[in-house]
Design a protein around this motif. Structure first.
Motif, PDB file in Angstrom:
ATOM      1  N   GLU A 141       0.829  -1.205   0.000  1.00 35.76           N
ATOM      2  CA  GLU A 141       0.000   0.000   0.000  1.00 35.76           C
ATOM      3  C   GLU A 141       0.864   1.257   0.000  1.00 35.76           C
ATOM      4  O   GLU A 141       1.913   1.310   0.634  1.00 35.76           O
ATOM      5  N   ARG A 155       0.420   5.267   0.927  1.00 33.94           N
ATOM      6  CA  ARG A 155      -0.479   6.154   1.668  1.00 33.94           C
ATOM      7  C   ARG A 155       0.091   7.565   1.673  1.00 33.94           C
ATOM      8  O   ARG A 155       1.311   7.768   1.653  1.00 33.94           O
ATOM      9  N   ARG A 208      -4.997   5.891   1.897  1.00 36.14           N
ATOM     10  CA  ARG A 208      -4.474   4.979   0.886  1.00 36.14           C
ATOM     11  C   ARG A 208      -4.683   5.545  -0.521  1.00 36.14           C
ATOM     12  O   ARG A 208      -5.727   6.105  -0.839  1.00 36.14           O
ATOM     13  N   ILE A 209      -3.633   5.444  -1.342  1.00 43.29           N
ATOM     14  CA  ILE A 209      -3.686   5.914  -2.731  1.00 43.29           C
ATOM     15  C   ILE A 209      -3.749   4.708  -3.647  1.00 43.29           C
ATOM     16  O   ILE A 209      -2.945   3.776  -3.523  1.00 43.29           O
ATOM     17  N   ARG A 210      -4.693   4.708  -4.546  1.00 45.11           N
ATOM     18  CA  ARG A 210      -4.870   3.588  -5.470  1.00 45.11           C
ATOM     19  C   ARG A 210      -3.706   3.540  -6.454  1.00 45.11           C
ATOM     20  O   ARG A 210      -3.397   4.516  -7.121  1.00 45.11           O
ATOM     21  N   GLN A 258      -1.665   0.659  -9.218  1.00 42.57           N
ATOM     22  CA  GLN A 258      -1.630  -0.665  -9.831  1.00 42.57           C
ATOM     23  C   GLN A 258      -0.333  -1.393  -9.478  1.00 42.57           C
ATOM     24  O   GLN A 258       0.611  -0.826  -8.939  1.00 42.57           O
ATOM     25  N   ALA A 272       0.439   9.380  -9.295  1.00 43.03           N
ATOM     26  CA  ALA A 272       0.011   9.103  -7.919  1.00 43.03           C
ATOM     27  C   ALA A 272       0.773   9.966  -6.912  1.00 43.03           C
ATOM     28  O   ALA A 272       0.230  10.367  -5.880  1.00 43.03           O
ATOM     29  N   ALA A 294      -1.766  -4.314  -5.281  1.00 47.02           N
ATOM     30  CA  ALA A 294      -2.166  -3.099  -4.573  1.00 47.02           C
ATOM     31  C   ALA A 294      -3.327  -2.415  -5.261  1.00 47.02           C
ATOM     32  O   ALA A 294      -3.862  -1.462  -4.753  1.00 47.02           O
ATOM     33  N   ASP A 295      -3.716  -2.884  -6.420  1.00 44.52           N
ATOM     34  CA  ASP A 295      -4.775  -2.199  -7.146  1.00 44.52           C
ATOM     35  C   ASP A 295      -6.154  -2.623  -6.678  1.00 44.52           C
ATOM     36  O   ASP A 295      -7.068  -1.836  -6.615  1.00 44.52           O
ATOM     37  N   ASN A 296      -6.305  -3.928  -6.335  1.00 44.92           N
ATOM     38  CA  ASN A 296      -7.642  -4.409  -5.965  1.00 44.92           C
ATOM     39  C   ASN A 296      -7.826  -4.488  -4.462  1.00 44.92           C
ATOM     40  O   ASN A 296      -8.810  -5.013  -3.975  1.00 44.92           O
ATOM     41  N   GLY A 297      -6.852  -4.008  -3.726  1.00 45.86           N
ATOM     42  CA  GLY A 297      -6.987  -3.978  -2.282  1.00 45.86           C
ATOM     43  C   GLY A 297      -6.600  -5.270  -1.612  1.00 45.86           C
ATOM     44  O   GLY A 297      -6.594  -5.351  -0.405  1.00 45.86           O
TER      45      GLY A 297
END
Length: 800
Positions: free
Chosen positions: A29, A31, A36-38, A40, A90, A130-133
């Motif tokens: 992740e 942050r 949290r910043i989305r 990929q 990002a 990290a993209d789909n959590g």
């Protein structure tokens, strides 16, 4: 045999911080401020690689191997470019003005921000999404070895393995101790990036925010912070502008990193210091980078973050302290000279912006136009000490002394809100402009020089001060030292030329002026001294060129007054009267009321010495009614005394004495001269001689006054009245001998007449006749009806 199971546990999270961001490599992740910043998977893996080796190049080949195994078919170039672009998006970063990730063309990428936290390379089996959590699973420990025999054909015994493990631990511990010792040595004794003799060019900040409030403002604040350091040798702005001019570029050109590096190379500087600011929402990131001017190699980097615009100056404070340490300044020096920027300048960014715009106008030679900016800075922060101080100096340079005193006093009252160096600036100006205690002023300038030996300002001001005191022999070494510190400073050359003129060293004055011209330097003072040198050399064509240059300029009244003095020097009173009127009108046209009153007072004194008391009193009273400036008042009082109004002159002297009890030159020479002139008007020559004894140390002082060397002139007149021709000769000879200092002053011409009278009084008639002839030859084109001329002709006729 009892079976043994290996108990597994989750590895500790690997938290990395850089700038305003936090990265959890275990969780995959990114942050910012806890949010949290989305991002990929591939951009995150690129970030992880950069974090593992901050400051080092991650090659494009390394990215290929990491992101796409050999059997993967993909458009690699597009994939890398796209991944880095998404990562920069990002982070709020820019490829053109990178704050975090620097592109090295055809080579790779580098993380250029400091990193907090221990980073270990993630194993190849780590899985990140990290993209789909989804949580990342990264096994950071080797698989448990159930049976050693399965791993090696010749298994060691448990004892042998234990012995090996013990020996390995011992070796590793010893190695760690050595490394720690070596590391401690270099940490405690850092390799200094710079020395005290290395000069640094300060570039303009790169403002990547959309807020123009930071334009010029942050550089101004950083300059205040760094110039206060006794270790760092910051190149003065004036010298950088002169260098740009010498390079054939505009002195007002923005100092981008490229321009600053070129200037630095021209000046043989060691380092260029550039700053940048970026913004993401209400977070601001500042970065300072020092690079070698010759090679472009990075010498030091420091940065800090701020939440909200109000925290930017504090972040700049922290960055400045860090860069000073990394460039080699000792911790004790930093702690001693580390006044917060907000205390040294202002808490108002808007006020600092206005101040920087005012300084920019001054740098372009537009002092009158700078006034509204400084006034605005004061309105935004009524405690902005340096805004008051600089505005006071602006008014002083314009000849508006009442306003100068007012603003300088207010600066002094707020001097606690200034850095150490700025405190010296404010205090020295306070004693020079407000109290006019020149001995105290000189002490502060000497302290300034010893505290900041590379600072050219106190050296220049000391030279100028000694010129004012009539001590050019002391001024020359100060000014030649200033020229060594800053060989492209126009003020150095202007003051040095005046000092050489005062010493009658005409050739050196001319060569200094030629050197300034060769360096592309110019200014109002240069035209004044060119006029004076041309007068001494009887070069009327050059004198006319200087007058033509001055036409319709704000400082035209200075050259018009100089031309008026030239006319009076040869007895052309009507021409002098007209030129004095033009000087007065020019000064008023540009809002310089005190200067206008001074021109009236100077004209009044000429009328008095030429035997026209009625006209002298009229002009003196008009000057006194205009404004209450001390220079105009002292000259007008002398004119009143010399035209017979002793009581009015003494009243002015008494008022000035009460208002300025600490004024060195006022109490040392001007008030004694006024009172002595009043006694002469009453016929009391001995009292006049006694009063003028106090002025002996300042006989040749100037102080930008219309009456230089008036004390010896009056002393000569007093000795004539007392019947001592020999003593009178010595006084008048002072004026005659100092041709460079007095040049075209009317009192020097009248000293020739005084010398003739003194010779006659001693009985040396042949010398007296020669002196009368010299005076009458000088006044061959004088207005015929002047009382002083008629009297001189009659006296000469009696000696034939």
């Amino acid at each position: 045999m009892q079976s043994t199971s290996t108990q597994t546990s989750n590895p500790p999270p690997r938290l990395i911080r850089f700038g305003i961001f936090e990265v959890d490599l275990s969780a995959g992740e990114l942050r910012r401020a806890g949010s949290r910043i989305r991002l990929q998977e591939q951009p995150f893996q690129i970030l992880a690689m950069l974090l593992e080796r901050p400051g080092q190049i991650i090659t494009r080949d390394e990215l290929r191997s990491k992101l796409w195994p050999g059997d993967t078919f993909v458009d690699f170039e597009h994939g890398v470019n796209s991944g880095v672009a998404r990562l920069r998006e990002a982070l709020g970063d820019s490829a053109d003005n990178p704050r975090y990730i620097e592109t090295l063309p055809r080579r790779g990428y580098r993380l250029i921000v400091s990193v907090e936290g221990s980073v270990q390379p993630a194993p190849a089996t780590a899985s990140v999404n990290a993209d789909n959590g989804g949580s990342s699973v990264a096994n950071t420990q080797p698989a448990p070895q159930a049976h050693a025999a399965n791993d090696a054909p010749h298994a060691r015994s448990v004892v042998a393995a234990a012995a090996f493990t013990w020996r390995r631990s011992l070796v590793l511990a010893a190695l760690a101790a050595v490394l720690l010792s070596v590391g401690s040595y270099f940490y405690l004794r850092p390799a200094h990036a710079l020395t005290e003799t290395d000069s640094i060019v300060l570039a303009d900040f790169t403002n990547s925010t959309s807020d123009p409030i930071f334009d010029n403002t942050l550089r101004q604040a950083l300059a205040v912070k760094l110039i206060d350091s006794p270790f760092l040798n910051i190149v003065p702005d004036e010298r950088m502008r002169d260098t740009l001019r010498f390079m054939g570029r505009s002195p007002d050109e923005r100092l981008t990193t490229a321009a600053a590096q070129e200037v630095c190379q021209r000046l043989s500087g060691k380092a260029m210091l550039a700053g940048s600011i970026t913004q993401l929402d209400d977070h601001y990131s500042l970065l300072l980078e020092a690079t070698n001017c010759a090679t472009g190699d990075l010498l030091a980097r420091a940065g800090a973050e701020a939440v909200g615009k109000g925290g930017v100056l504090k972040a700049l404070d922290a960055s400045a302290a860090e860069i000073r340490r990394k460039l080699g300044e000792s911790l004790s020096s930093i702690q001693k000279n580390n006044v917060p920027i907000e205390q040294a300048t202002t808490t108002s960014l808007e006020g600092l912006k206005a101040f920087s715009l005012g300084q920019a106008a001054r740098n372009r030679g537009m002092e009158p136009q700078s006034i509204p900016y400084f006034q605005n800075a004061i309105e935004l922060d009524p405690n902005f000490a340096m805004a008051y101080a600089v505005l006071g100096q602006v008014y002083a340079n314009m000849g508006e002394n009442a306003l100068s005193v007012d603003y300088t006093q207010k600066a002094f009252d707020r001097r606690e809100r200034a850095s150490e160096r700025e405190n010296l600036y404010i205090s020295s100006h306070y004693y020079e402009i407000v109290t006019r205690d020149l001995d105290r002023t000189a002490q502060i300038y000497e302290l300034w020089r010893s505290s900041y030996p590379r600072d050219v300002v106190p050296a220049i001001n000391l030279g100028s001060l000694y010129n004012s005191l009539g001590q050019p022999d002391k001024a020359v070494p100060k000014l030649t030292d200033a020229r060594r510190l800053d060989p492209d400073n126009a003020f150095v050359y202007g003051n040095l030329v005046l000092a050489y003129l005062d010493l009658n060293r005409l050739d050196e004055a001319k060569s200094t002026l030629d050197e300034a011209r060769a360096r592309g330097l110019d200014g109002d003072d240069f035209h004044l001294v060119r006029y004076l040198i041309a007068f001494i050399e009887s070069d009327s064509a050059t004198m006319k060129r200087q007058m033509a240059w001055a036409a319709e300029k704000p400082f035209a009244h200075d050259l018009l007054a100089l031309d008026a003095a030239t006319a009076a020097y040869s007895g052309r009173l009507r021409a002098a009267e007209e030129l004095f009127r033009q000087a007065e009108d020019s000064a008023r046209r540009y809002g310089r009321q005190e200067s206008a009153a001074e021109e009236q007072a100077a004209a009044a004194l000429v009328e008095a010495e030429f035997g026209r008391p009625v006209e002298a009193r009229q002009l003196a009273k008009a000057s006194l009614n205009a404004v209450k400036g001390t220079r105009a008042q002292t000259t007008a009082a002398l004119a009143l005394a010399r035209s017979g109004d002793a009581s009015a002159a003494e009243a002015i002297a008494n008022d000035l004495a009460q208002r300025f009890p600490s004024d060195t030159l006022l109490n040392g020479v001007y008030l004694p001269s006024i009172r002595a002139a009043a006694e002469l008007a009453r016929g009391n020559a001995k009292a006049a001689i006694h009063l003028l004894q106090a002025a002996l140390p300042y006989d040749l002082c100037k102080d930008e006054h219309a009456t230089p060397a008036y004390a010896p002139y009056l002393r000569g007149q007093a000795w004539l009245r007392a019947g001592d021709g020999k003593a009178a000769e010595g006084e008048f000879q002072k004026l005659i001998d100092h041709r460079g200092a007095l040049a075209n002053r009317p009192q020097r011409a009248l000293a020739l007449l005084g010398e003739a009278r003194a010779h006659a009084l001693t009985g040396n008639l042949s010398a007296g006749r020669l002196a009368y002839q010299d005076f009458l030859a000088l006044w061959k084109d004088a207005d015929p009806g002047l009382p002083v001329l008629q009297q001189a002709r009659a006296e000469y006729a009696r000696l034939k």
